[in-house]
Motif scaffolding. Structure first.
Motif, short mmCIF file in Angstrom:
data_model
loop_
_atom_site.label_atom_id
_atom_site.label_comp_id
_atom_site.label_asym_id
_atom_site.label_seq_id
_atom_site.Cartn_x
_atom_site.Cartn_y
_atom_site.Cartn_z
N GLY A 271 52.87 58.27 22.66
CA GLY A 271 52.51 58.51 23.70
C GLY A 271 51.82 59.81 24.38
N VAL A 272 52.08 59.71 25.87
CA VAL A 272 51.92 61.42 26.29
C VAL A 272 53.16 61.38 27.66
N GLY A 273 53.67 62.29 27.99
CA GLY A 273 54.38 62.70 28.90
C GLY A 273 55.95 62.08 28.19
N TRP A 274 56.37 62.30 27.36
CA TRP A 274 57.79 61.85 26.96
C TRP A 274 58.45 63.28 26.87
N ALA B 258 67.45 52.43 27.40
CA ALA B 258 66.84 53.37 28.39
C ALA B 258 65.59 53.07 29.27
N GLN B 259 65.17 53.14 28.31
CA GLN B 259 63.63 52.74 29.08
C GLN B 259 63.45 51.42 28.84
N TYR C 238 61.82 65.07 18.27
CA TYR C 238 60.77 63.87 17.25
C TYR C 238 60.53 63.11 18.01
N GLN C 239 59.22 63.32 18.85
CA GLN C 239 58.69 61.87 18.86
C GLN C 239 57.86 61.09 17.58
N SER D 212 62.71 59.87 25.56
CA SER D 212 62.11 58.84 25.84
C SER D 212 62.47 57.63 24.54
N GLY D 213 62.03 56.37 24.86
CA GLY D 213 62.01 55.92 23.27
C GLY D 213 61.24 56.13 22.45
#
Length: 549
Positions: free
Chosen positions: A206-209, A287-288, A197-198, A213-214
């Motif tokens: 955001g987009v492109g996750w 890591a991001q 889940y984002q 991703s964070g």
């Protein structure tokens, strides 16, 4: 484009169109010709782990695709390649493609279409039209998931607005939110399952996750996840969440509105605390490149909040900066201000004022000049040593010890090691006004400074690790009659051994955020070579909190 044959998918009959489906007249295999490197495009895989695989054996689990029209490719030395595709989800494992494709530039490509949601497929290729000649490629496998996942959000700590349930937590406290995904399997097929889940609190997704991703949390085997968040401000908050399944399908965002009551309980000012919960914080990049705020009292590595990578001085992430904190100069404390320095002995130093409990998005950082004047411990003006640098570039180390006095807010006093000498830098109300040579005879170049802050009685110490041996030293920092810091105990770096075993091999990073376990004494924390976060009670009883993001 030629109609080759009809195929049955999930009980229905569909026509398959593909380029070059008929072999050229007279096409024949040449012994020794081979096809190699079979690939599906896009690459099948698993969003939860980031692994991509064409599963060209009988043991690897087939990856997932979120499209119904992958392109199958092989490298070939023959003029033509024969493709066969089977639908493994039908009772008879129907062969749905059997065709030859011309080789162009050493590659043969077959464009598929109309593959069924939830079905599994196998495919194999041979040189030329005759599958009995030449060396075939191994059989490869993939699965298809075309359904976008859904989700629900719930919390007993911060119930949804309109539920009629009283919140169990206040603004400024961590609350647990349960994310439950739904990835329905189609009739006769399988679903890939919710992978992660984002999320964002009071902001836009955001987009492109992806799942690495964070601002993402991975789902468990049952598709649920526990998300711990701290609403900083009282009132109505909006948590927006989006689910991704293992095939990479992204569902529609879901917004969960909840009310965080104002906390009437007073919070003490605790140097080392950035987010205003009266508990010191460990600050580490993920890591991001986002800056994670992890409570020193945490049971795992889940951050209580994150400072986005774009807020770093060069807007490219916090991984290239050393972040210090142990006090505040603004009147909106008690959250620590950040003192930020580029790694690699950078000459600049930036101060981020903490006006919003760890949210540094509302103000630009200010530049902190290195003082050009030196004073002795009594406040008398003295000449700075000849090798004292005009900027911060000569500081091999820089740590934030604590506030200048025990009664007034100020930027943290800094200690640096320059050319083996030890200096203190004091905030005079308008930035760092002067330097105090602390130890100009002992050689500090082989020691790593650690600033644990104050104990329950307000007494400060400075710790240091001897890099060559892993020996830990502790030096008391008392206060003078004028309530200023007395660094005289740091004259000899080899004095006051308190522990051993803290080697750089075992703990490449060793530091302290202050008193994390609430026993009135400051504690160490460390990062292992495999990026696990370890906390200590003082400098004993190590506790592995797990891998950092």
């Amino acid at each position: 484009m030629t109609l080759r044959h009809a195929r049955r998918i999930g009980g229905a009959t569909a026509a398959v169109l593909a380029a070059g489906l008929l072999a050229a007249p007279g096409a024949a295999a040449v012994p020794g010709e081979a096809v190699t490197d079979p690939k599906a495009l896009p690459a099948p895989g698993f969003a939860a782990t980031g692994v991509r695989t064409d599963a060209c054996d009988d043991t690897t689990a087939p990856g997932w695709l979120e499209v119904a029209n992958p392109v199958l490719t092989v490298s070939a030395t023959s003029p033509q390649v024969r493709f066969k595709v089977w639908d493994d989800s039908t009772p008879e494992h129907d062969k749905i493609v059997d065709t030859a494709v011309d080789v162009t530039g050493g590659t043969a490509r077959l464009a598929t279409s109309g593959l069924a949601d939830g079905h599994s497929y196998s495919w194999q290729t041979w040189p030329a039209y005759d599958p009995g000649s030449g060396k075939p490629a191994p059989t490869c496998h993939f699965r298809v998931d075309l359904t976008h996942p859904g989700l629900s959000v719930s919390s007993t700590d911060f119930p949804e607005t309109g539920s009629g349930t009283t919140p169990g937590k206040y603004a400024g406290e961590n609350g647990v939110f349960t994310l439950k995904g739904l990835d329905a399997a189609p009739a006769g097929g399988q679903a890939s399952g919710v992978a992660c889940y984002q999320y964002v609190l009071n902001g836009s997704l955001g987009v492109g996750w992806d799942c690495a991703s964070g601002h993402t949390v991975k789902a468990g085997a049952d598709g649920t996840a526990q998300l711990t968040l701290k609403p900083k401000d009282w009132g109505t908050n909006l948590l927006t969440v989006q689910a991704m399944d293992d095939a990479g399908n992204v569902g529609q965002p879901s917004t969960y509105a909840f009310y965080a009551p104002w906390d009437p309980r007073p919070k003490p000012a605790v140097p080392g605390d950035v987010d205003g919960d009266a508990v010191p914080d460990i600050l580490l990049p993920d890591a991001q490149g986002n800056l994670q705020l992890i409570s020193a009292a945490a049971a795992d590595t889940t951050p209580s909040s994150i400072v986005p990578a774009a807020l770093a001085p060069a807007h490219a992430g916090w991984q290239d900066y050393q972040v210090l904190h142990r006090g505040w100069a603004n009147i909106h404390g008690p959250g620590d201000d950040l003192v930020v320095r580029p790694k690699g002995n950078g000459g600049g130093l930036y101060v981020y004022a903490n006006w919003s409990k760890g949210d540094f998005s509302d103000r630009l950082p200010t530049f902190a000049w290195k003082p050009s004047d030196c004073l002795d411990p009594a406040g008398g003006s003295i000449a700075c040593p000849e090798d004292y640098a005009a900027d911060w570039s000569a500081a091999d180390q820089l740590v934030a010890v604590g506030v200048r006095t025990g009664t007034e807010p100020s930027l943290p006093t800094l200690l640096s090691v320059e050319h083996g000498k030890l200096y203190a830098f004091i905030d005079t109300g308008r930035g760092y006004g002067y330097a105090q040579p602390v130890a100009t005879t002992g050689d500090w170049s082989g020691y790593e400074l650690i600033a644990p802050g104050a104990d329950a009685s307000g007494n400060l110490t400075v710790w240091a690790r001897e890099r060559a041996t892993g020996t830990l030293h502790a030096y008391p920092v008392t206060r003078t009659s004028d309530d200023l810091l007395d660094f005289s105990a740091l004259a000899d770096p080899s004095a006051n051994v308190v522990a051993t075993g803290f080697t750089t091999a075992a703990y490449p990073t060793l530091d302290s955020a202050g008193d994390g376990d609430g026993d009135g004494k400051p504690d160490l924390w460390a990062v292992t070579p495999d990026r696990h976060l370890v906390t200590f009670s003082g400098w004993s009883a190590p506790k592995d909190l797990g891998a950092l993001r």
